[in-house]
Scaffold this active site. Structure first.
Site, mmCIF file in Angstrom:
data_model
loop_
_atom_site.group_PDB
_atom_site.id
_atom_site.type_symbol
_atom_site.label_atom_id
_atom_site.label_comp_id
_atom_site.label_asym_id
_atom_site.label_seq_id
_atom_site.Cartn_x
_atom_site.Cartn_y
_atom_site.Cartn_z
ATOM 1 C CD GLN A 75 37.171 37.260 41.094
ATOM 2 O OE1 GLN A 75 36.855 38.135 41.907
ATOM 3 N NE2 GLN A 75 37.195 37.442 39.793
ATOM 4 C CB CYS A 120 40.100 43.913 40.961
ATOM 5 S SG CYS A 120 39.493 45.156 42.103
ATOM 6 C CG ASN A 123 31.746 41.048 32.745
ATOM 7 O OD1 ASN A 123 32.650 41.701 33.270
ATOM 8 N ND2 ASN A 123 30.518 41.080 33.197
ATOM 9 N N GLY A 124 30.284 42.770 30.516
ATOM 10 C CA GLY A 124 30.273 44.225 30.406
ATOM 11 C C GLY A 124 29.037 44.731 29.698
ATOM 12 C CG ASP A 125 28.433 48.203 29.227
ATOM 13 O OD1 ASP A 125 28.529 48.384 30.450
ATOM 14 O OD2 ASP A 125 29.088 48.839 28.391
ATOM 15 C CE LYS A 176 34.425 39.473 36.112
ATOM 16 N NZ LYS A 176 34.905 40.760 36.638
ATOM 17 N NE ARG A 207 28.318 47.952 35.654
ATOM 18 C CZ ARG A 207 28.756 48.754 34.689
ATOM 19 N NH1 ARG A 207 28.823 50.053 34.916
ATOM 20 N NH2 ARG A 207 29.134 48.268 33.515
ATOM 21 N N PRO A 250 31.347 37.892 39.947
ATOM 22 C CG PRO A 250 33.671 37.647 39.934
ATOM 23 C CD PRO A 250 32.462 37.596 39.057
#
Ligand SMILES: Cc1cc2nc3c(=O)[nH]c(=O)nc-3n(C[C@H](O)[C@H](O)[C@H](O)COP(=O)(O)O)c2cc1C
Length: 335
Positions: free
Chosen positions: A78, A108, A208-210, A147, A233, A24
């Site tokens: 979401q 968030c 999740n991440g990078d 999440k 991203r 999301p």
């Protein structure tokens, strides 16, 4: 490790056929962008932007998912908010409109949201977080997922205990962004810690991440043994990225990155769809995507500067087609 993710739901079970999911992304993963991503990723679970529970029921939020049933493939909705009743009601509405599953945002870091007790603030209000999962699970038949991040201020906050309590409350899958709330987007996502948590939980864990390309994805899966991956991203300016990574994980050939002409045509199509969907406001949104897509090729900087300064869609299109006409056989913009 199974190649599909099975979620039971209370009354409606779901099977996710791809390990690669679209994060999301507020301001990005609207219907138009999801439809572009879908061209390359027919089986992936794609998420909406986070939607506030109240706005979903009474306001602008509903416009974000009003034609979910017309979209191809699975779309997760979401929701963010900290009021169990409101989130339950919003979740039911999203289910009725065709959501594949409901995800509750507990990660968030944006102050506007966490100050009101939503997003990552729920990491600090664990009883409320559990209550939210219970309430939503009661309200809908489809699976409920969460999440979140690895902690609020640091990684010594027994996030494992938090996640186990969410699992007990009925969360059927948890996505972990490998950073704490305090870290924001700094440093590196901690895939090792995601891997340790994966060993403790019974439900599917999504890392999740990078993760920006197939190599990162394969490394992350190896390190974490996660059931799936979520990409954020890495898709900005590259809506083909989810499909590209999916094929690489499935060890399938056939992916070809769009060439410059195809990228410019993609910008044109994206703009057309945004204008159709949002009127002249679509141009403002398109500018953001143009600046992400129109880069890393000869002539890109000059063209990008012109495109984002164009006063209307007509001028953007003229610039795009003029650039396409000047492309030579080596795909170089000659003017
Ligand atoms: C522009 C932007 C918008 C985001 N919006 C959301 C959101 O609506 N809900 C959410 O859970 N995370 C949101 N995130 C976080 C991402 O989903 C993801 O967890 C984070 O970017 C880390 O993954 P990445 O390294 O693949 O980008 C957002 C991130 C960015 C950069």
């Amino acid at each position: 490790m199974s190649s599909v993710i099975k979620l039971k739901g209370k009354g409606v079970s779901r099977i996710i056929k791809s390990k690669v999911m679209l994060s999301p992304l507020a301001g990005v993963t609207d219907k138009v962008f999801r439809n572009l991503v879908r061209k390359w990723a027919p089986e992936s679970l794609l998420f909406t932007e986070m939607i506030n529970a109240t706005s979903l029921k009474h306001g602008y939020g509903i416009t974000k998912i009003k034609q979910l049933e017309l979209e191809q493939g699975p779309i997760g909705v979401q929701i963010f908010d900290n009021r169990p009743f409101a989130v339950g009601e919003a979740a039911k509405l999203a289910e009725d409109l065709g959501a594949f599953l409901i995800d509750i945002n507990m990660g968030c870091p944006v102050k506007k949201i966490s100050r009101k007790g939503g997003g990552s603030a729920l990491i600090n209000d664990r009883l409320l977080a559990v209550e939210l999962v219970k309430r939503v699970s009661k309200a809908v038949q489809i699976p409920v997922t969460v999440k979140t991040r690895l902690g609020w201020n640091n990684k010594e906050e027994n996030i494992e205990g938090f996640l186990l309590s969410l699992q007990d409350a009925g969360a059927e899958m948890i996505t972990l962004h490998g950073r704490t709330r305090k870290e924001g987007f700094s440093g590196k996502a901690d895939w090792d810690m995601i891997g340790k948590i994966k060993e403790l939980l019974e439900i599917p864990i999504i890392a999740n991440g990078d993760i920006k390309n197939p190599k990162d994805a394969i490394n992350c899966l190896k390190k974490t043994k996660a059931d799936g991956l979520m990409i954020g991203r890495g898709v900005l300016g590259s809506p083909w990225k989810i499909g590209e990574i999916d094929l690489a994980i499935k060890k399938l050939k056939g992916f070809k990155e769009p060439n410059i002409e195809e990228k410019l045509l993609l910008i044109n199509e994206h703009l057309d769809e945004l204008i159709k969907e949002k009127g002249t406001h679509g141009l403002l949104i398109a500018r953001k995507h143009i600046s992400w897509t129109c880069k890393n090729f000869q002539g890109a900087n000059d063209l990008r500067n012109k495109l984002v300064r164009a006063i209307d869609a007509k001028e953007v299109k003229e610039l795009l087609f003029k650039a396409i006409k000047t492309l030579n056989n080596d795909q170089k913009i000659l003017t």
